[in-house]
Scaffold this motif. Structure first.
Motif, PDB file in Angstrom:
ATOM      1  N   UNK A  23     -13.935  32.668 -25.931  1.00  0.00           N
ATOM      2  CA  UNK A  23     -15.006  32.311 -26.864  1.00  0.00           C
ATOM      3  C   UNK A  23     -16.334  32.053 -26.153  1.00  0.00           C
ATOM      4  N   UNK A  24     -16.267  31.776 -24.856  1.00  0.00           N
ATOM      5  CA  UNK A  24     -17.493  31.430 -24.141  1.00  0.00           C
ATOM      6  C   UNK A  24     -17.954  30.008 -24.386  1.00  0.00           C
ATOM      7  N   UNK A  25     -16.999  29.089 -24.535  1.00  0.00           N
ATOM      8  CA  UNK A  25     -17.397  27.684 -24.648  1.00  0.00           C
ATOM      9  C   UNK A  25     -18.028  27.255 -23.326  1.00  0.00           C
ATOM     10  N   UNK A  26     -18.815  26.201 -23.360  1.00  0.00           N
ATOM     11  CA  UNK A  26     -19.614  25.837 -22.187  1.00  0.00           C
ATOM     12  C   UNK A  26     -18.825  25.111 -21.103  1.00  0.00           C
ATOM     13  N   UNK A  27     -17.863  24.300 -21.508  1.00  0.00           N
ATOM     14  CA  UNK A  27     -17.081  23.551 -20.520  1.00  0.00           C
ATOM     15  C   UNK A  27     -15.642  23.443 -21.022  1.00  0.00           C
ATOM     16  N   UNK A  28     -14.698  23.505 -20.084  1.00  0.00           N
ATOM     17  CA  UNK A  28     -13.294  23.238 -20.391  1.00  0.00           C
ATOM     18  C   UNK A  28     -12.764  22.268 -19.341  1.00  0.00           C
ATOM     19  N   UNK A  29     -12.317  21.119 -19.791  1.00  0.00           N
ATOM     20  CA  UNK A  29     -11.807  20.088 -18.897  1.00  0.00           C
ATOM     21  C   UNK A  29     -10.319  19.876 -19.211  1.00  0.00           C
ATOM     22  N   UNK A  30      -9.459  20.187 -18.253  1.00  0.00           N
ATOM     23  CA  UNK A  30      -8.025  20.027 -18.436  1.00  0.00           C
ATOM     24  C   UNK A  30      -7.490  18.812 -17.720  1.00  0.00           C
ATOM     25  N   UNK A  31      -6.179  18.617 -17.817  1.00  0.00           N
ATOM     26  CA  UNK A  31      -5.525  17.525 -17.106  1.00  0.00           C
ATOM     27  C   UNK A  31      -5.816  16.152 -17.651  1.00  0.00           C
TER      28      UNK A  31
END
Length: 387
Positions: free
Chosen positions: A45-53
């Motif tokens: 989708x091209x989201x700006x940030x992905x933070x996992x964990x």
């Protein structure tokens, strides 16, 4: 305003996502495959940030809008249940003993649908934080995410969530200002007596009779110790003891649930449990240990945010299909921890006639995914308009 046209355009994509998630159910915090799939979709989708964990396998994805503004949080739960699916679906669970019997696969899909639309259009100010949460069914993944500081870290000002509702007509929304769902506690009582021959009960200290006495006495808390206008449910759901008809066992086990809204009622219940267990132990000549575990708090909607969310739901489904003062129920939900941390609202979205939640024949209705995604998208655009 009905379903957003652009979201309707990718309804089939949403069905594909949901049915893939349905095949890979995972429990509690151990949502590794689910989180990986959600991340993979979000990246397209091209989201700006992905933070996992976050909370082990939780995800926070950020989409920036047009210009400065607050951050609005949208939450979806991702975990499944330890239930064996009985329907022979093309997309049936591929993990024996686990299934999405509460629709969290659908909740995740609705939020993904909103993410796709919001990332494309960005017709809002500020930011939206997409909270993909593990462990709603057990442990309380929402609490863990809050304790790990997601609200502060991402500067979230308000939060919203949806849950599907079997039995409520498709597309109908339901919520209420203030208390919506109850606090949930769990109690366990371990009883130790003296076992012996069933023909010689006088030589024993019978834990079976003690368990029956305690179970009956516990029910008097509701009928005799609390004011009838204050909602309270106490259910003894398990009594385990004995192995054969002619042996009085040495131990017994009692387990159950308590549902309250008022903290003072909860305190009263805890005090009475302690008194009843100790008193019955003396009366029946046994030892008894009470483990009373305080669980999720009551889910309490902010009145202003609930009214706002209700208006958004009316934009999607129409005035006649939205109930904004539906009253409260005795179910529980760990989104309560997020509502303690930030103002917001929790709503139910009807999915029509189906098996009930937590039933082995349950399946999420893909027809409502575009409705839920449209609700989330319009909520953001209406709360933080770009123009």
């Amino acid at each position: 305003m009905p379903v957003v046209n652009r979201i309707a355009d990718f309804a089939e994509d949403m069905k594909t996502w949901r049915r893939h998630l349905h095949q890979i159910p995972e429990l509690g915090l151990d949502t590794v495959k689910t989180a990986a799939y959600v991340t993979e979709i979000l990246e397209t989708f091209g989201v700006d940030e992905i933070h996992g964990g976050i909370a082990q396998n939780g995800i926070v994805a950020i989409i920036n809008g047009q210009g400065d503004g607050p951050t609005l949080g949208l939450r979806a739960d991702m975990d499944a249940l330890p239930i064996t699916e009985v329907r022979d679906l093309d997309y049936k669970s591929q993990t024996p003993g686990k299934m999405h019997a509460c629709g969290h696969d659908g909740h995740t899909t609705m939020l993904l649908g909103a993410a796709k639309y919001l990332a494309e259009t960005r017709n809002f100010k500020g930011r939206v934080a997409l909270l993909f949460q593990p462990a709603e069914e057990i442990i309380g993944g929402a609490k863990i995410m809050v304790e790990e500081g997601v609200m502060e870290r991402f500067d979230i000002k308000e939060v919203y969530a949806l849950h599907n509702a079997p039995g409520l007509p498709v597309g109908h929304f339901m919520t209420t200002p203030g208390a919506l769902m109850a606090a949930v506690d769990e109690f366990t009582i371990n009883i130790k007596g003296l076992g012996g021959h069933g023909a010689m009960p006088h030589e024993t200290r019978d834990p079976v009779m003690a368990a029956c006495g305690m179970a009956q006495a516990i029910q008097t808390i509701v009928s005799r110790n609390h004011q009838a206008t204050e909602d309270l449910v106490i259910s003894v759901t398990q009594i385990h003891t004995g192995t054969v008809d002619n042996v009085i066992p040495e131990t017994a086990y009692i387990n159950g649930t308590v549902r309250t809204f008022n903290p003072n009622v909860q305190k009263m219940v805890m005090a009475r449990f302690d008194e009843i267990v100790k008193g019955c132990a003396v009366a029946y000549g046994v030892e008894a240990e009470l483990d009373y575990e305080v669980g999720y708090p009551a889910t309490i909607n902010d009145a202003e945010k609930a009214a706002f969310a209700t208006d958004v739901a009316r934009d999607i489904s129409g005035e006649a299909n939205v109930q904004g003062d539906a009253g409260r129920e005795m179910g529980a939900e760990d989104f309560s921890y997020m509502l303690e941390a930030r103002p917001g609202a929790y709503l139910f979205l009807g999915q029509g006639d189906s098996a009930g939640l937590h039933h082995p024949e349950y399946d999420f209705n893909d027809e409502i995914s575009p409705l839920g995604a449209s609700f989330f998208a319009r909520l953001v655009e209406k709360a933080q308009p770009a123009g």
